[in-house]
Design a protein around this motif. Structure first.
Motif, PDB file in Angstrom:
ATOM      1  N   ALA A 130       0.830  -1.208   0.000  1.00 46.23           N
ATOM      2  CA  ALA A 130       0.000   0.000   0.000  1.00 46.23           C
ATOM      3  C   ALA A 130       0.862   1.255   0.000  1.00 46.23           C
ATOM      4  CB  ALA A 130      -0.937  -0.010   1.206  1.00 46.23           C
TER       5      ALA A 130
ATOM      6  N   VAL B 119       0.947   4.311  -2.774  1.00 46.34           N
ATOM      7  CA  VAL B 119       0.747   5.732  -2.468  1.00 46.34           C
ATOM      8  C   VAL B 119       1.933   6.555  -2.955  1.00 46.34           C
ATOM      9  CG1 VAL B 119       0.546   7.409  -0.594  1.00 46.34           C
ATOM     10  CG2 VAL B 119      -0.797   5.291  -0.518  1.00 46.34           C
TER      11      VAL B 119
ATOM     12  N   ALA C 187       2.010   9.441  -5.903  1.00 41.41           N
ATOM     13  CA  ALA C 187       2.464  10.804  -5.626  1.00 41.41           C
ATOM     14  C   ALA C 187       3.568  11.221  -6.602  1.00 41.41           C
ATOM     15  CB  ALA C 187       2.961  10.901  -4.184  1.00 41.41           C
TER      16      ALA C 187
END
Length: 392
Positions: free
Chosen positions: A344, A348, A352
């Motif tokens: 996870a 992320v 980004a």
């Protein structure tokens, strides 16, 4: 990814295929999870085996989607006043800046220690898939191998489209079925190639290695993968010429789920593309039909559309992020919860970084140099009038 193709705005019924833009993100996500299953530090044995057994063909499906999508979108957005040099310019500025940035990042993080200079040059110039060598194709930044195929597609598109658009409308489905049959026969043709050297099929059954030649021919050889690109062009022409029989999107999605389950158990060569190509080819026009028909769907959500817009950057950078995490994490096997959290976190961070690359590299470069200044002011005219077959 595969290089994802930017969906261009046109006028009339082809104003914007935002639902198809969103689908690009889900295809890139399939590739992400496939690669996550084979990263070295995700090595808690039972968790790794369960996770990998579920996602080991998802990357192949994602790449196949992008190859078909490329043909579909380029045919869909073809301009009557376009020229071959102008088209090539747009495509090169679409893929090369992102490739160069992620290539440099990959070299700085890990590849400098493992990639020979000649191998690095092959990857830099996107010709690595023309050699039957998995170690060369996957060196430096792994996803860039698909750009080697995409570059070949782009160079061939003007001639391909010129010929394919001359097919009579009533024969388009026959051509699409014929190309699909050719894709299904590729694994059989690959078995005529040398049986050595052997390589274990990624995610394939243990103890059932296949030849490196077979894997390369089925999965990486650009002229073979062009069949999917051609199928995408044909599907676009079917829609544009009013030959698409509108299907609810859930129908090809259900077929895709069933085909994926079959791919997990199919012989390795067939599992990569042949088993899943039919639902992949149907999902794309079925998704486009949502926007063409003016129907709302969750795929038109602004967040999903944005994720689709950054999906090329995400596709290109996620392996680099995983490699960076791999250098930071040196302990032994992680538990299942720690591994899930790490996946996870990789997702992320990758998203980004993708947003940064899209905002400050891809979008400004395409806006500034993607086409000559006079062309940016030109009116885009549809190459063919679009209409859908209405089914009562």
């Amino acid at each position: 990814m595969p290089a994802p193709t930017q969906i261009q705005e046109s006028r009339g019924p082809r104003a914007r295929l935002s639902s198809l833009t969103s689908m690009r993100f889900f295809a890139a996500l399939l590739v992400f999870f496939c690669h996550a299953g084979f990263v070295a530090f995700f090595n808690q044995p039972s968790y790794r085996d369960d996770f990998t057994s579920l996602v080991n063909k998802s990357g192949a499906v994602g790449v196949s989607f992008f190859f078909v999508l490329s043909g579909f979108v380029l045919a869909w957005s073809a301009r009557r006043d376009d020229t071959t040099p102008r088209f090539w310019r747009r495509r090169l500025f679409k893929i090369y800046p992102m490739h160069l940035v992620t290539f440099a990042l990959a070299m700085a993080i890990t590849a400098w220690a493992t990639a020979a200079w000649d191998t690095s040059l092959l990857n830099l110039f996107l010709v690595q898939t023309w050699l039957p060598r998995a170690d060369i194709a996957n060196m430096v930044n792994i996803p860039s191998w698909s750009l080697s195929c995409e570059l070949f597609f782009y160079l061939s598109f003007p001639l391909l489209f010129s010929g394919l658009r001359r097919i009579r409308a009533q024969h388009l489905w026959r051509w699409a079925i014929g190309v699909t049959a050719a894709i299904a026969l590729v694994p059989l043709a690959a078995r005529l190639l040398p049986g050595a050297p052997l390589m274990p099929p990624i995610g394939g059954p243990v103890g059932n290695p296949v030849s490196q030649w077979e894997t390369w021919f089925v999965y990486a050889f650009p002229p073979v993968r062009m069949l999917e690109f051609v199928l995408g062009i044909l599907m676009a022409l079917i829609v544009l010429n009013g030959r698409w029989v509108r299907l609810p999107l859930w129908v090809p999605l259900v077929l895709a789920a069933g085909a994926y389950a079959g791919a997990l158990h199919a012989p390795y060569g067939f599992s990569l593309v042949a088993v899943t190509i039919v639902p992949v080819a149907l999902v794309i026009p079925a998704t486009a039909a949502l926007d063409i028909g003016g129907r709302s769907s969750f795929l038109q959500n602004r967040v999903l559309v944005l994720l689709g817009e950054i999906s090329f950057a995400f596709y290109m950078v996620h392996s680099v992020v995983m490699a960076a995490f791999g250098r930071l994490i040196t302990q032994g096997a992680l538990g299942s919860w720690a591994t899930t959290g790490l996946i996870a976190l990789n997702l992320v961070v990758s998203l980004a970084v993708s947003w940064v690359l899209y905002t400050y590299v891809e979008r400004p470069i395409m806006k500034r140099w993607g086409s000559p200044r006079d062309a940016r002011q030109a009116v885009v005219e549809p190459a063919v009038e679009s209409r859908l077959v209405k089914v009562a």
